[in-house]
Design a protein around this motif. Sequence first.
Motif, PDB file in Angstrom:
ATOM      1  N   VAL A   1       0.856  -1.176   0.000  1.00  0.00           N
ATOM      2  CA  VAL A   1       0.000   0.000   0.000  1.00  0.00           C
ATOM      3  C   VAL A   1       0.896   1.230   0.000  1.00  0.00           C
ATOM      4  CG1 VAL A   1      -1.777   1.291   1.251  1.00  0.00           C
ATOM      5  CG2 VAL A   1      -1.808  -1.212   1.279  1.00  0.00           C
ATOM      6  N   GLU A   2       0.760   2.036  -1.042  1.00  0.00           N
ATOM      7  CA  GLU A   2       1.503   3.289  -1.112  1.00  0.00           C
ATOM      8  C   GLU A   2       0.601   4.385  -0.559  1.00  0.00           C
ATOM      9  OE1 GLU A   2       2.608   6.251  -4.643  1.00  0.00           O
ATOM     10  OE2 GLU A   2       3.650   4.324  -4.781  1.00  0.00           O
ATOM     11  N   ILE A   3       1.104   5.118   0.423  1.00  0.00           N
ATOM     12  CA  ILE A   3       0.336   6.216   1.001  1.00  0.00           C
ATOM     13  C   ILE A   3       1.029   7.515   0.614  1.00  0.00           C
ATOM     14  CG2 ILE A   3      -0.548   7.289   3.105  1.00  0.00           C
ATOM     15  CD1 ILE A   3      -0.622   4.530   4.364  1.00  0.00           C
ATOM     16  N   ARG A   4       0.244   8.437   0.052  1.00  0.00           N
ATOM     17  CA  ARG A   4       0.759   9.728  -0.398  1.00  0.00           C
ATOM     18  C   ARG A   4       0.129  10.852   0.417  1.00  0.00           C
ATOM     19  NH1 ARG A   4      -0.103   8.930  -6.914  1.00  0.00           N
ATOM     20  NH2 ARG A   4       1.399   7.238  -7.148  1.00  0.00           N
ATOM     21  N   ASN A   5       0.943  11.817   0.816  1.00  0.00           N
ATOM     22  CA  ASN A   5       0.427  13.030   1.447  1.00  0.00           C
ATOM     23  C   ASN A   5       0.268  14.062   0.342  1.00  0.00           C
ATOM     24  OD1 ASN A   5      -0.222  15.282   2.903  1.00  0.00           O
ATOM     25  ND2 ASN A   5       1.637  15.316   4.133  1.00  0.00           N
ATOM     26  N   SER A   6      -0.961  14.313  -0.076  1.00  0.00           N
ATOM     27  CA  SER A   6      -1.197  15.235  -1.188  1.00  0.00           C
ATOM     28  C   SER A   6      -1.162  16.694  -0.749  1.00  0.00           C
ATOM     29  CB  SER A   6      -2.537  14.922  -1.855  1.00  0.00           C
ATOM     30  OG  SER A   6      -3.584  15.045  -0.914  1.00  0.00           O
ATOM     31  N   ASN A   7      -1.080  16.919   0.567  1.00  0.00           N
ATOM     32  CA  ASN A   7      -1.030  18.291   1.059  1.00  0.00           C
ATOM     33  C   ASN A   7       0.388  18.823   0.899  1.00  0.00           C
ATOM     34  OD1 ASN A   7      -0.739  20.530   3.047  1.00  0.00           O
ATOM     35  ND2 ASN A   7      -2.873  20.020   3.452  1.00  0.00           N
ATOM     36  N   GLU A   8       0.536  19.989   0.328  1.00  0.00           N
ATOM     37  CA  GLU A   8       1.861  20.573   0.085  1.00  0.00           C
ATOM     38  C   GLU A   8       2.328  21.471   1.226  1.00  0.00           C
ATOM     39  OE1 GLU A   8       3.928  19.826  -2.396  1.00  0.00           O
ATOM     40  OE2 GLU A   8       2.502  18.446  -3.291  1.00  0.00           O
ATOM     41  N   LYS A   9       1.495  21.655   2.268  1.00  0.00           N
ATOM     42  CA  LYS A   9       1.862  22.544   3.373  1.00  0.00           C
ATOM     43  C   LYS A   9       2.050  21.834   4.704  1.00  0.00           C
ATOM     44  CE  LYS A   9      -0.443  26.609   1.523  1.00  0.00           C
ATOM     45  NZ  LYS A   9      -1.477  27.620   1.730  1.00  0.00           N
ATOM     46  N   PHE A  10       1.275  20.791   4.953  1.00  0.00           N
ATOM     47  CA  PHE A  10       1.254  20.191   6.279  1.00  0.00           C
ATOM     48  C   PHE A  10       1.674  18.729   6.266  1.00  0.00           C
ATOM     49  CE2 PHE A  10      -2.113  23.451   6.286  1.00  0.00           C
ATOM     50  CZ  PHE A  10      -1.573  24.309   7.239  1.00  0.00           C
ATOM     51  N   SER A  11       2.399  18.339   7.326  1.00  0.00           N
ATOM     52  CA  SER A  11       2.719  16.928   7.550  1.00  0.00           C
ATOM     53  C   SER A  11       1.448  16.227   7.996  1.00  0.00           C
ATOM     54  CB  SER A  11       3.775  16.785   8.649  1.00  0.00           C
ATOM     55  OG  SER A  11       4.972  17.380   8.263  1.00  0.00           O
ATOM     56  N   ARG A  12       1.401  14.936   7.772  1.00  0.00           N
ATOM     57  CA  ARG A  12       0.263  14.136   8.225  1.00  0.00           C
ATOM     58  C   ARG A  12       0.771  13.036   9.150  1.00  0.00           C
ATOM     59  NH1 ARG A  12      -3.322  17.576   7.130  1.00  0.00           N
ATOM     60  NH2 ARG A  12      -4.358  17.538   5.125  1.00  0.00           N
ATOM     61  N   GLN A  13       0.277  13.031  10.383  1.00  0.00           N
ATOM     62  CA  GLN A  13       0.564  11.958  11.330  1.00  0.00           C
ATOM     63  C   GLN A  13      -0.637  11.031  11.334  1.00  0.00           C
ATOM     64  OE1 GLN A  13       1.324  14.054  15.036  1.00  0.00           O
ATOM     65  NE2 GLN A  13       3.424  13.303  14.940  1.00  0.00           N
ATOM     66  N   PHE A  14      -0.372   9.737  11.355  1.00  0.00           N
ATOM     67  CA  PHE A  14      -1.486   8.790  11.319  1.00  0.00           C
ATOM     68  C   PHE A  14      -1.083   7.476  11.962  1.00  0.00           C
ATOM     69  CE2 PHE A  14       0.791   8.921   7.320  1.00  0.00           C
ATOM     70  CZ  PHE A  14       1.144   7.605   7.107  1.00  0.00           C
ATOM     71  N   ASN A  15      -2.091   6.745  12.406  1.00  0.00           N
ATOM     72  CA  ASN A  15      -1.937   5.386  12.907  1.00  0.00           C
ATOM     73  C   ASN A  15      -2.428   4.439  11.829  1.00  0.00           C
ATOM     74  OD1 ASN A  15      -1.077   6.350  15.408  1.00  0.00           O
ATOM     75  ND2 ASN A  15      -3.150   6.405  16.206  1.00  0.00           N
ATOM     76  N   LEU A  16      -1.815   3.262  11.774  1.00  0.00           N
ATOM     77  CA  LEU A  16      -2.156   2.252  10.775  1.00  0.00           C
ATOM     78  C   LEU A  16      -2.703   1.007  11.457  1.00  0.00           C
ATOM     79  CD1 LEU A  16       1.175   2.515   8.794  1.00  0.00           C
ATOM     80  CD2 LEU A  16      -1.025   3.379   8.039  1.00  0.00           C
ATOM     81  N   ASN A  17      -3.682   0.385  10.814  1.00  0.00           N
ATOM     82  CA  ASN A  17      -4.190  -0.883  11.291  1.00  0.00           C
ATOM     83  C   ASN A  17      -4.721  -1.669  10.095  1.00  0.00           C
ATOM     84  OD1 ASN A  17      -4.952  -2.899  13.131  1.00  0.00           O
ATOM     85  ND2 ASN A  17      -7.001  -2.072  13.323  1.00  0.00           N
ATOM     86  N   ALA A  18      -4.473  -2.950  10.096  1.00  0.00           N
ATOM     87  CA  ALA A  18      -4.996  -3.837   9.053  1.00  0.00           C
ATOM     88  C   ALA A  18      -5.444  -5.126   9.733  1.00  0.00           C
ATOM     89  CB  ALA A  18      -3.918  -4.136   8.014  1.00  0.00           C
ATOM     90  N   TYR A  19      -6.575  -5.654   9.264  1.00  0.00           N
ATOM     91  CA  TYR A  19      -7.064  -6.912   9.824  1.00  0.00           C
ATOM     92  C   TYR A  19      -7.889  -7.665   8.787  1.00  0.00           C
ATOM     93  CZ  TYR A  19     -11.222  -4.016  10.735  1.00  0.00           C
ATOM     94  OH  TYR A  19     -12.290  -3.164  10.601  1.00  0.00           O
ATOM     95  N   ASP A  20      -8.013  -8.964   9.012  1.00  0.00           N
ATOM     96  CA  ASP A  20      -8.786  -9.837   8.133  1.00  0.00           C
ATOM     97  C   ASP A  20     -10.260  -9.454   8.248  1.00  0.00           C
ATOM     98  OD1 ASP A  20     -10.191 -11.971   6.933  1.00  0.00           O
ATOM     99  OD2 ASP A  20      -8.735 -13.452   7.635  1.00  0.00           O
ATOM    100  N   LYS A  21     -10.895  -9.149   7.132  1.00  0.00           N
ATOM    101  CA  LYS A  21     -12.296  -8.727   7.132  1.00  0.00           C
ATOM    102  C   LYS A  21     -13.210  -9.794   7.716  1.00  0.00           C
ATOM    103  CE  LYS A  21     -15.946  -6.887   4.244  1.00  0.00           C
ATOM    104  NZ  LYS A  21     -16.377  -6.489   2.934  1.00  0.00           N
ATOM    105  N   ASN A  22     -12.858 -11.060   7.537  1.00  0.00           N
ATOM    106  CA  ASN A  22     -13.693 -12.162   8.003  1.00  0.00           C
ATOM    107  C   ASN A  22     -13.398 -12.594   9.434  1.00  0.00           C
ATOM    108  OD1 ASN A  22     -15.024 -12.347   5.499  1.00  0.00           O
ATOM    109  ND2 ASN A  22     -13.305 -13.509   4.678  1.00  0.00           N
ATOM    110  N   SER A  23     -12.451 -11.937  10.095  1.00  0.00           N
ATOM    111  CA  SER A  23     -12.079 -12.306  11.455  1.00  0.00           C
ATOM    112  C   SER A  23     -13.001 -11.634  12.462  1.00  0.00           C
ATOM    113  CB  SER A  23     -10.631 -11.884  11.727  1.00  0.00           C
ATOM    114  OG  SER A  23     -10.338 -11.998  13.101  1.00  0.00           O
ATOM    115  N   SER A  24     -13.543 -12.400  13.375  1.00  0.00           N
ATOM    116  CA  SER A  24     -14.415 -11.815  14.393  1.00  0.00           C
ATOM    117  C   SER A  24     -13.595 -11.063  15.451  1.00  0.00           C
ATOM    118  CB  SER A  24     -15.262 -12.898  15.054  1.00  0.00           C
ATOM    119  OG  SER A  24     -14.438 -13.888  15.628  1.00  0.00           O
ATOM    120  N   GLU A  25     -12.329 -11.448  15.644  1.00  0.00           N
ATOM    121  CA  GLU A  25     -11.478 -10.791  16.636  1.00  0.00           C
ATOM    122  C   GLU A  25     -10.829  -9.516  16.101  1.00  0.00           C
ATOM    123  OE1 GLU A  25     -10.491 -14.218  15.879  1.00  0.00           O
ATOM    124  OE2 GLU A  25     -12.062 -14.866  17.245  1.00  0.00           O
ATOM    125  N   LYS A  26     -10.802  -9.352  14.786  1.00  0.00           N
ATOM    126  CA  LYS A  26     -10.148  -8.209  14.135  1.00  0.00           C
ATOM    127  C   LYS A  26      -8.703  -8.034  14.621  1.00  0.00           C
ATOM    128  CE  LYS A  26     -14.389  -5.744  13.217  1.00  0.00           C
ATOM    129  NZ  LYS A  26     -15.157  -4.529  13.352  1.00  0.00           N
TER     130      LYS A  26
END
Length: 113
Positions: A22-47
């Motif tokens: 997954v390529e993530i791009r910051n399209s804003n030319e003025k501000f930094s972007r801080q973010f948290n990442l999470n990925a999980y199996d869509k079919n998992s009940s525990e996520k």
Amino acid sequence: MSQTNISRCTLPAKKDSDSLYVEIRNSNEKFSRQFNLNAYDKNSSEKESLPVYVDDQLTLKDTLEPGTQKVYRIDVSKVVGKIVFEITQNKGGSGIKVSRSNKNPSSVVLQLK
């Protein structure tokens, strides 16, 4: 008071690949972007979170400087079907724009708005 924005998209995990890029791009030319990442199996009940790497380092949060981009690798070796990918931005940002690569089906581009 800071506003939290959680953006989600569903991405296919390919049967013949242990990784999804997954390529993530910051399209804003003025501000930094801080973010948290999470990925999980869509079919998992525990996520249960899947490992997300940048430059082979496990990461749960990151910062993109204005106009920059990074490629993240998600370990999908135990997933059959689809994953949910989440980006949580605490300041600014109004979501993500998702585009898929026709040339490389195991690659997705997300643009931070």
